[in-house]
Write a protein that holds these residues in place. Structure first.
Motif, short mmCIF file in Angstrom:
data_model
loop_
_atom_site.label_atom_id
_atom_site.label_comp_id
_atom_site.label_asym_id
_atom_site.label_seq_id
_atom_site.Cartn_x
_atom_site.Cartn_y
_atom_site.Cartn_z
N UNK A 174 0.99 -1.15 -0.02
CA UNK A 174 0.04 -0.10 0.06
C UNK A 174 0.92 1.29 0.08
N UNK A 175 0.41 2.37 -0.80
CA UNK A 175 1.08 3.61 -0.65
C UNK A 175 -0.08 4.52 0.16
N UNK A 176 0.39 5.52 0.71
CA UNK A 176 -0.54 6.48 1.35
C UNK A 176 0.20 7.33 2.76
N UNK A 177 -0.83 7.68 3.25
CA UNK A 177 -0.28 8.31 4.86
C UNK A 177 -1.34 8.12 5.85
N UNK A 178 -1.07 8.73 6.79
CA UNK A 178 -1.91 8.73 8.08
C UNK A 178 -2.84 9.82 7.73
N UNK A 179 -4.05 9.67 8.54
CA UNK A 179 -5.07 10.72 8.81
C UNK A 179 -5.26 11.36 10.16
N UNK A 180 -5.24 12.33 10.10
CA UNK A 180 -5.55 13.07 11.65
C UNK A 180 -6.60 12.44 12.39
N UNK A 181 -6.23 12.38 13.62
CA UNK A 181 -7.36 11.76 14.49
C UNK A 181 -8.30 12.95 15.08
N UNK A 182 -7.92 13.78 15.40
CA UNK A 182 -8.86 14.91 15.82
C UNK A 182 -8.40 16.19 15.52
N UNK A 183 -9.26 17.18 15.58
CA UNK A 183 -9.09 18.67 15.35
C UNK A 183 -7.91 19.19 16.05
N UNK A 184 -7.53 18.98 17.22
CA UNK A 184 -6.25 19.63 17.73
C UNK A 184 -4.88 19.20 16.89
N UNK A 185 -5.08 18.00 16.28
CA UNK A 185 -3.98 17.64 15.33
C UNK A 185 -4.06 18.33 13.89
N UNK A 186 -5.46 18.17 13.35
CA UNK A 186 -5.65 19.05 11.96
C UNK A 186 -5.38 20.72 12.07
N UNK A 187 -5.95 21.19 13.12
CA UNK A 187 -6.20 22.66 12.97
C UNK A 187 -5.32 23.23 14.19
N UNK A 188 -4.17 22.47 14.63
CA UNK A 188 -3.22 23.31 15.81
C UNK A 188 -2.85 24.61 15.37
N UNK A 189 -2.16 24.65 14.04
CA UNK A 189 -1.70 25.90 13.52
C UNK A 189 -2.77 26.75 13.34
#
Lengths: 342, 342, 342, 342
Positions: free
Chosen positions: D269-284
């Protein structure tokens, strides 16, 4: 750091107020937490004064030795040209001040070795070298992934380093010592290996390379862990700034730097824009780097790339320039690693 | 097919020699295996003759009834305009000939129902309908993935269907009956559900839509399995031909149609080109579709989308056009599914 | 080909009925247009008979010389092991038959040179060599893009070639002669340059490489156009079959081989599957290659990779094996290019 | 803000010390520049004390009215539960203090309207509402791209909003009022339109949705600019946290949220991980939002999403919940936009 109490807000002297230094002043004042700029130093007195005038409680100096003797300086950020680093570092050591020193540590292995010895004489680490890829979110994830061991042992690392155009003063050897220096550190850091030999290959230069500039170059680094790291360095690629790395391990590969945030479909094409320079690509990495240095310093610690890392990079780049100039493969000679950097 | 022996090379009559029909003649003669074109039929006698002249052993006709009575016709490919399909299909049934009928089966549900009843009267399936997405490599993989059950039950399907520009004769209702017809079939096939209701929403038309054309439209299909399938249909998007589908299931999603084969970096942008029409995007799907039909026919079998699929699509599109014209949600009424299509 | 009339359906003798040969028999009979298999040849008589029994009008032989003398053979496809190619090619030349010869043309430069001379003696080209990357849709687009000149002159080519696992008989030098042979041809074809020198670097082998196999290797090819082409060859990468190429030009880059058709999101990960072998990755390329050969042959033409391409690849791979075994850089010596291949 | 001088370091009272409030305290103290936390307020006195104890010069309170009367409070960050927002905002208005109020402004349109009127009575804007997507780097680029006009007028916006799993207290209407609220603001902001009607469609719930929770839902927003914005909201998707938006314009499309930073190839498989919550996705995005608020406040300005934006979102969500509960399409009624928010 038993000798000095660090106040709640770290007071930083910034040496060098060119593009990089001025940007660090802005960063410390307006972006990160826990520090302020109390002194700026530049041989150009007018430039130093102009920067100081925009910052509350900041004094302008022309001599680092004078600046670092001031009572309101807790730490030093060195962003002057490379040849001025050694003197600035030794001045900081004289006051036992923590230093963030922009890369290169110094321009050659011999002077880097003198700094290494001076820090050892202090008996503790004081220097963090500004290899800021270690603070880029994607490189950090790549390093973390490698450390899990999921992918197995790293065998090869493929690096791409491309700039839109080189500045007028750029020479063929600076493609190694100024640009590939980053991949030298990234290779050492990601793989945890020392580099033992460098080969530089020279394709016919691009028509867009200024006269006599050997651009692009293709560099192969060999490591004491048996891995290879190749670097395409191309400083007049014309289309954008790209820094990419793909590590090939025993059970898989991992790649960073594609930079595919916003995807458009328009006029028969899909895709996105490419960053045009490092301030765009690595803005967040610089913020994290300086914040990490401030935080560690306030805790009385020294973390991040060490003087040893700066010395090793200088030695590898020196071998690289030799390989470029003489053709073929140049071996890297390092002194034995002192216990302080164990 | 006890009545007729199928020779090693299937002799096909192609009805309709416009763009689509002529392309199928080329495909049968020069791309796929196991068939040749023995007859072409067109109301435009000159066009039929011109196509026939390029093919060894091919006769030109203007009347499908005459053509299908010829001894050297084993199977029929219908590529005439939709309103001519019913007569061609009934002529094929009269000789019990296998048919590949381009979509739509017929232009409305009532005529589709007549074809359905005629095929039932034959007592066996003879028709494969030309819903060629079922033969696209990515859609095939998507269907196979759904069938593994790894992703759980499908809940929603998001479809995008974009054309560079619509032909001059295109009407607002043709966005449903001609374009969304493909997503109607893809929804039924991928989810294994019948569609029970259609809602059509109409944003303000694009400035690039011809006068009075309601383009784009946004269509929501409800299914008897409790799933939703939404379709963006935009036939004057200007930038390319795109067909994409993303299925959202209980444990994950899967997407096809990004079309990212060749990636370039140039002039500040990364990305690639977008296909400009369906012959580029779906060339391989057409090849596979016709080959699959030839292979099945030579084995004496009928596979692929059935007359029932053609009828159901006609009924859903008819409800869609009603929803478009009257606003709001239109329910789909289907007759009971005959045992022949069980 | 004044001597022989080519019938509407090309009658092909397939020499070698192992995995590759049997697959080509299937392809000619069931996939492509305009050809059928009239003869199969294998030293294993039982295997030849078993394959022939599945094809109407196909005779089994054990001796290529006998097979190629048969009246119902218009063209030859050579898919036997490399050491048997020279004899088969010379037999085809004796009857002036067009040949598609699977790669390698022959296993070494000396024998390839003999074939080159024999074809010159015929006075016209008869051979297409089976470098099938030239028929892969993405490589074809990449070549077409380079030919537009939009990207400027090519400076570097980065290739990745990865297999899940190597077969038991694979040796370290076969990574060059069997695998990198494809990148040797792709480099020559994409860049339009001859290769002048080869360097092979050997990282510490993967723990998953069988005993004594030097895997991966990193190969650098230098060309007479001043370009560099590097190849990561890794035949026990464990995770999939990948063939990727990125060309770096004066004004941009272009990359093929990412293979991102179906994208899933599931269990904390996004991404897709990786092909597991070349029959999956290059199925369409093989179809196009054989179809192109059949079409050209029926027109009385010879297109595609020539005997010269086969000879040049053999000479480069021979230098590559020398570089692998002796370390360092090996120069490539080619005879002067005959006018026939101008 | 003539009445109060803002000191060099903004002294912030944080109301609410739950997950969100505590994270904002950390952010103000350790990440961003120019502010410190001088007061924390929580009805849970122990929790407030525990947070205050970790911050130099910070006092704990249980009553916002008392806290905001303190001399060392220059600005207020409201992170308490939605029903407590109105009282906190009115207390801030009583002292004419600038406020960053986490979304929702208030839980319903009627109370939002009271806040809107109270701010108008002050005569100037004091409130920034915490719609932090406006500070996400990719959304910012998307907005900037739309404003260039390159893509033409926006016609449709497709949004995906997925959470791994919903908290135990989540109700069907909270999918609208708590989750889709973000897309309501993003739609208004990106398109520059007001929303006029909401339709909520309900596929059969996922087997992984808790009892009686209608999850996923599919929401269609209509705007006064004639555009459509559809939202897939799926709060038990199981595989990760995803927020994606694709805008379809007259001349092209643009998409954000793919999140493809680190790409791996492993185990087929190729690909990557998916953020698990908004603190990870939207920290910046949170860092930028709070920094922007601090910077504007220190300049004596109010920028960012306004009370009007908070009110409009409340009114749209209220209509959305009505559409969910009653089926079909619910119109949105807004009061006339006051000149203060012109």
């Amino acid at each position: 750091m038993a000798e000095r109490a660090i106040p709640a807000t770290l007071r930083v002297a910034v040496i060098g107020t060119g593009r990089m230094g001025a940007d660090h002043v802005r960063r410390i004042q307006s972006v990160i937490s826990g520090a302020r700029v109390s002194a700026v130093v530049d041989v150009d007195a007018e430039r130093a004064k102009a920067v100081a005038a925009r910052v509350d409680g900041c004094t302008a100096y022309t001599d680092p030795v004078v600046a670092l003797a001031a009572a309101d300086v807790d730490a030093v950020l060195v962003a002057s040209p490379g040849p001025a680093h050694e003197a600035a570092l030794l001045a900081a050591f004289a006051h036992d001040l923590p230093v963030l020193c922009e890369k290169p540590l110094t321009p050659d292995a011999a002077s880097a070795l003198r700094v290494l010895e001076a820090e050892q004489a202090l008996g503790h680490r004081r220097v963090q070298v500004g290899f800021m890829r270690r603070y880029d979110a994607e490189y950090v994830k790549l390093k973390a992934l490698l450390e899990t061991g999921q992918l197995g042992r790293p065998l090869m690392l493929h690096n791409r380093h491309r700039n839109v155009a080189s500045p007028p003063f750029f020479t063929s050897s600076m493609l190694i010592s100024d640009s590939v220096a980053h991949e030298v550190d990234a290779t050492r850091w990601l793989l945890g290996h020392e580099i033992t030999a460098v080969t530089v290959l020279r394709p016919t230069p691009s028509v867009n390379a200024p006269d006599a500039l050997l651009d692009p170059q293709f560099v192969v680094l060999e490591t004491d862990g048996g891995a290879l790291s190749d670097v395409e360095i191309f400083v007049n690629c014309g289309f954008g700034y790209q820094v990419q790395a793909e590590v090939v391990c025993e059970r898989g590969t991992a790649r960073v730097g594609d930079g595919h945030g916003l995807v458009t479909h328009m006029a028969g094409r899909w895709g996105g824009t490419i960053a045009q320079d490092f301030t765009e690509r690595f803005a967040d990495a610089y913020d994290r780097e300086i914040q990490a240095w401030v935080d560690a310093t306030r805790r009385g610690e020294v973390t991040g790339p060490s003087t040893w890392d700066g010395y090793a990079a200088a030695a590898v780049c020196e071998a690289g320039v030799r390989a470029l100039e003489e053709g073929g493969r140049a071996e890297v000679a390092l002194v034995e690693r002192p216990a302080l950097y164990g």
